[in-house]
Structures are given as structure tokens and as C-alpha cells.
Design a protein around this motif. Structure first.
Motif: not given
Lengths: 309, 310
Positions: A256-257, A266-268, A273-274, A305-309
Motif C-alpha cells: 500500500l505504501a 503517520v503512524g510511523k 516522535y515519541k 520517514s519518507k518512503k520513495k514513491a
């Protein structure tokens, strides 16, 4: 050295006992040694604390050399140019004043004058193109200069090798590319890791997978023996969690990603961040209690956090 | 291209390799001692004795080498390789077979290629350890030896002439110009007992007090003694011999120097043909500087005049 050609032993004499031969040789040897010593001690000695030293005359018997006479080195490309231009060598100082950092620095090496690292700002010129990084450009130019110099050095060495005057600590290896093929076709030297794992790889080709082969002393067991895929257990025991669900989730998420338009997971991002916040809090607590130097500085692990499209 | 210049990575290795460079005047040759597949006890003893005599500048290999056949055309490559790597130009190779028992091949190299070879058989060998003598007389390591060659066969027989040259090369030690007379303590006595055999002894010298300033010599046998029977030998190729015998003396001839009793040393200065057109002009030629300076001055003067005039 002295020789006595007048004395010769006949075959009858040769059949005498060995002892007589030995005595005779010793006698003759003594006479000859005396003759040599006479000549030697007649030379004017210079008294030294270790004893009288005489200067020997030139040898009469010529013996062959072991190596050729040293051949003169042909002048290098720069030497020819300098001779034509009239450029002489000038002595450089080991330390020079660096205007950039306002300190004394070496002329070459670790902490040197005019180093590319020390330039904070490069003013843009009107001839500069917009997308070009001037720092990177400087590095590339330097690299080109170094390559050119290496090529020139190689040419100079080849020239001297042709005459036979190559310096004895340098060896020129013939590493030309084969007539057909690319750099990948060059026979590469095996690495230590490859050689260590070769025995394991070869043993896996046997019928029993190398289990019963006799191991040589120093041979390490092969890494990744046998299994190359991990299959989930058929019946799940207690406390293992839902392994199959996790596996499927992982595959679906990655699919999906890859196909989603969203750039941010967002989740990741929230988890990251936490975690970061937690670490910072821990560090602050730790900093307030202990001193800096005793604790090893830990660098935060970078994860994009970026995923390559 | 992958780096084609191979340089030693450490300074120590670099220094060692620089020692291998050819010198104008050569000081000493190193010896390589090795053996073939089969050796006898006698031969082992001979090789180790030779090694002890030449301890400082000799290398002894302990492994068997089975692909060395010096007298065959292809069998010398191993020897040449070893000579290159250890920088040794004298080779002592021992082997034992039924046809050639206790065989010793003494070889020399020029530029790490085989120059000449002499094959001798060792008979009636007595090792260094078997001699009993006063230890104070033992010759010190590295001392220059005397040589004594007895017998007319050394002049007449081709093989013995060659053997004499090789023995000289092998045992002469370092080449020096000055000799300390207190340090002469050994002598090699070689007697030609037949046109093919040489009886070699190694003795220590004892300098005894005599009436004159020249001491009296006394010989005490210390070292190994053996009979060397020349079996085969290969003389050097003529062209190689000529090249190897070249000395550096010719380069020292000084030309164009004459000595005048009144004026001292004179030499003529020959001016080369100056091609003015081919001179390279750089910016800091003195002549140009002066021209430019004067031109500037003239310009200033003319400017001043103009201003004054106005």
C-alpha cells in the motif's frame, strides 16, 4: 692472496696418507701466509684505537659485478619544462600563516594552509550556473588535478623503466584491460571473507550437505547453514502472538505504501516522535545527574520517514 | 585502470628495497644456501658450515626444492626468482643422488640471471665441530680472510681456474679499502691435488711475536676441510662477461682541465650557439624590468609636463 705454482704433487705423492698431505698443505700455507703478511705489514699504517689500519692497494684480480652499473634516470616531464623555462627549486617553509583561519598551519598534510574545508563562503560569480554547487565543483577540480598528476607520474615511471632506471622500491604492474570486455571481467583478487566461506560453500554441494565432512584445523563452520527461508510454524503455540497476521500486515503495508500518494506514514512518524522525546527526556535526566565526559555520547539513529514513491 | 604502480606501504619495506638498488662500487654479495629433494648428512653439515662461515650476509632455506635443475635450460627460473627476492647473487645448492653423491653447485648471478655455475662433489669432509682447538684463536665473524692457492693446476686447468674465481667470490667477504691489521685471523688454503680436485682447508691465523715489525704466521686448523671434485661447470656467456666486468672507473675521467704552474687550474669555457629566437621570455627578465621602469618614468614625466603646461 698468494699462490705457489712451482709445487705440484704427482700421482705417487697423492697416494700418500692424508695426514702427510695435510701437514704439507699447512706448511705451504704458512709460507704463503707469511709472504702475504710481509707485503701487508710493509704498508704504512695509520694508528687507530682498534689497531693499525692500512690502505689496501687496488685489486689485481677482477671479479664480475652482481648488478649492472646504475643507469641515469631520464628527466621527468616537469624537469624538462623547468629547465626550458629556467625555473629553479625554491625551499618551502614547513609552516605558513593561513589568512583564512588566522593561524599557523602546515604547508601540506593534516592541518594545512588553504584547505578546501576551511572556506565558509564562496562568492557567486556572474559566470556561475544556477544549479551548480561551487564546493562540489572545487572538489571535482581537485580530483581531476590529482588524476592528471598520477597519470603523469605513471608516464614518467614508464619512461624510466624503458631505459632500465626504475627506482628499486617501485614496481610497475601490467594491469591493462583485456582486449574485449569491461572492468568487471578483470580477474579480481579474492577477499578474505570469500576464501573463508569457500569451504562451506563447496561442502554444501555434497550429498549430505557437508555434515559429515572432516574439518581442517582452522576451518570455520559455514554461515547460513541449510535454511534460507523462514517458514511459520504450522501450529501456533501460546504466547507467540499472531505471527501469520503480522506477516500479512507487513506485506500489505509495504504494498500500500508503495502505491499510495501519501508521502508520510503517520503512524510511523508518531512512533518516531515519541521515541525521540523519550530518549531526550532520559538524556536530560542523565545529564543532570552525571557529568558529560563519563557517559559515552550516543548518536540518535537516523531513520527517514519518507518512503520513495 | 587499477593502480599499476606498486609501492611498499611501510617505510621499513621501502628502505629494504632501496638497498637492492645497483651501486656504482659494489661492497658485498649475499649468498643463498638451499638444497634439493634429497640431501645426505654430509651435505647438510656442509651447507650449515658454509652458512656459519658467512652468517651476516647469507640466507639459508630449509625447505626442499624439487624443481631446480641449474644445468638445464628451464630449471633455473626458481633460482633466479629466489635471487631476486632475497637480493642474493651467490647461490650454493646442495643435492644428493646416486649418480652425483654429495653434490654442491656454486653459482653466481648477474642482474638476477644465472652468470656461471660450478658443480663440485664433496669428499673426505670434516666438519667444523670435529676440530678441537683453543677457542681464543677462533676467527671472528666477518673478518677478511687470506687465500692460499697451491698447485700449478690452478693455472693450467680450465675448471680449476673457474673454481678458484668462484671460491674467491664466495669467501672474500665485504669489499673494503682500509684493513685493520689486528683483525686478520683466517686463511683458506686450497691445494690442487689433481687437475680436477681441490683440497680446501680453513685455518685460523696466529700472529706470533718476531724480531721485526712483521709478525710470524702460524696456522691452526679450525674450520671445515673437504675435497672438492669438479664435475661440471658452465662458463659465462662472453657478452654477459664483458658487461659484468665493466667498472665505474671510466666515468671519472675529467675533461677540459689543464694545470698551469702560474695560473693554477685552467679550463676553457665553450659558449653554446645562442639561438636568440628560441629564448623563452618570462616576465621577470631584468632587462625588461628596467625598460618598463624607465617607460613608466618617462610617462610620468610627460604627464607632469602636460599638467604644468596647462
Amino acid at each position: 692472496m698468494a699462490y705457489d705454482p712451482s709445487h705440484h704433487l704427482t700421482t705417487a705423492a697423492a697416494s700418500r696418507r692424508r695426514e702427510e698431505l695435510r701437514q704439507e698443505c699447512l706448511q705451504k700455507g704458512m709460507e704463503l701466509a707469511q709472504a702475504v703478511a710481509d707485503a701487508l705489514f710493509a704498508l704504512p699504517p695509520t694508528e687507530d684505537r682498534e689497531g693499525p689500519i692500512v690502505h689496501l692497494q687496488a685489486p689485481t684480480i677482477r671479479l664480475p659485478r652482481e648488478k649492472h652499473l646504475p643507469r641515469p634516470k631520464p628527466p621527468t616531464k616537469w624537469e624538462l619544462f623547468a629547465k626550458a623555462k629556467g625555473i629553479t627549486k625554491r625551499k618551502k617553509n614547513k609552516r605558513e600563516w593561513d589568512e583564512q583561519t588566522q593561524s599557523w598551519k602546515r604547508t601540506y598534510g593534516y592541518d594545512r594552509v588553504n584547505d578546501d574545508k576551511d572556506i565558509p563562503i564562496i562568492d557567486a560569480k556572474s559566470t556561475d550556473e544556477p544549479g551548480v554547487d561551487p564546493f562540489a565543483q572545487r572538489m571535482q577540480e581537485k580530483k581531476k588535478r590529482v588524476e592528471k598528476q598520477e597519470k603523469n607520474r605513471l608516464e614518467n615511471l614508464k619512461k624510466s623503466a624503458k631505459v632500465g632506471a626504475l627506482p628499486s622500491h617501485i614496481q610497475l604492474a601490467a594491469k591493462a584491460l583485456p582486449i574485449t570486455g569491461t572492468k568487471a571481467d578483470l580477474p579480481k583478487k579474492s577477499r578474505k571473507e570469500d576464501l573463508e566461506s569457500v569451504a562451506g560453500m563447496a561442502s554444501s554441494a555434497t550429498a549430505s550437505g557437508g555434515k559429515f565432512d572432516e574439518k581442517l584445523p582452522g576451518e570455520k563452520p559455514p554461515k547460513h547453514p541449510g535454511k534460507h527461508r523462514k517458514f511459520l510454524p504450522v501450529a501456533e503455540g501460546k504466547g507467540m502472538g499472531n505471527l501469520e497476521k503480522q506477516q500479512n500486515d507487513k506485506i500489505l503495508n509495504s504494498l500500500l505504501a508503495r502505491n499510495s500518494d501519501e508521502q508520510l506514514d503517520v503512524g510511523k512518524a508518531i512512533t518516531m516522535y515519541k521515541v525521540k522525546k523519550e530518549k531526550q527526556r532520559r538524556k536530560d535526566k542523565g545529564m543532570s545527574s552525571k557529568s558529560d565526559k563519563l557517559k559515552a555520547q550516543k548518536k540518535p539513529l537516523k531513520k527517514s520517514s519518507k518512503k520513495k514513491a | 585502470m587499477v593502480a599499476s604502480i606498486r609501492v611498499p606501504k611501510t617505510k621499513r619495506a621501502r628502505r629494504e628495497l632501496l638497498k637492492h638498488a645497483p651501486k656504482l662500487v659494489e661492497t658485498g654479495k649475499k649468498t643463498l644456501i638451499l638444497h634439493g629433494t634429497k640431501t645426505s648428512a654430509v651435505l647438510n653439515s656442509v651447507l650449515s658450515d658454509i652458512y656459519h662461515l658467512k652468517r651476516d650476509n647469507a640466507v639459508k632455506y630449509t625447505k626442499k626444492n624439487d624443481n631446480i635443475r641449474p644445468f638445464e635450460s628451464g630449471g633455473e627460473s626458481s633460482l633466479e626468482f629466489f635471487s631476486l627476492k632475497t637480493d642474493c647473487s651467490l647461490i650454493v645448492y646442495g643435492s644428493h643422488s646416486k649418480k652425483r653423491p654429495n653434490n654442491l653447485i656454486l653459482g653466481r648471478t648477474y642482474d638476477h640471471h644465472i652468470y656461471d655455475l660450478v658443480e663440485v662433489g664433496v669428499e673426505n669432509y670434516k666438519s667444523m665441530a670435529s676440530y678441537v682447538y683453543d677457542k681464543k684463536l677462533a676467527p671472528k665473524l666477518g673478518s677478511k680472510p687470506f687465500f692460499a692457492f697451491i698447485g700449478e693446476h690452478f693455472e693450467s686447468a680450465e675448471e680449476l681456474k673457474h673454481l678458484k674465481e668462484v671460491l674467491l667470490d664466495l669467501f672474500k667477504g665485504e669489499v673494503v679499502e682500509n684493513l685493520n691489521l689486528a683483525g686478520v685471523d683466517r686463511i683458506y688454503v686450497c691445494t690442487a691435488i689433481s687437475p680436477t680436485t681441490v683440497y680446501m682447508m680453513h685455518c685460523a691465523l696466529r700472529l706470533k711475536r718476531s724480531g721485526t715489525s712483521i709478525p710470524r704466521m702460524e696456522l691452526v686448523e679450525v674450520g671445515p676441510s673437504m675435497d672438492l671434485v669438479v664435475r661440471r661447470h658452465r662458463l659465462p656467456v662472453e657478452s654477459l662477461k664483458k658487461e659484468a666486468m665493466k667498472t665505474a672507473e671510466h666515468a671519472k675521467k675529467v675533461k677540459n682541465v689543464t694545470k698551469d704552474p702560474i695560473q693554477g687550474r685552467l679550463g676553457k669555457v665553450y659558449m653554446p650557439d645562442q639561438q636568440v629566437g628560441k629564448l623563452t621570455l618570462t616576465n621577470d627578465i631584468k632587462g625588461l624590468k628596467r625598460e618598463r621602469r624607465e617607460a613608466k618614468k618617462n610617462k610620468e614625466q610627460s604627464k607632469k609636463q602636460k599638467v604644468d603646461a596647462e
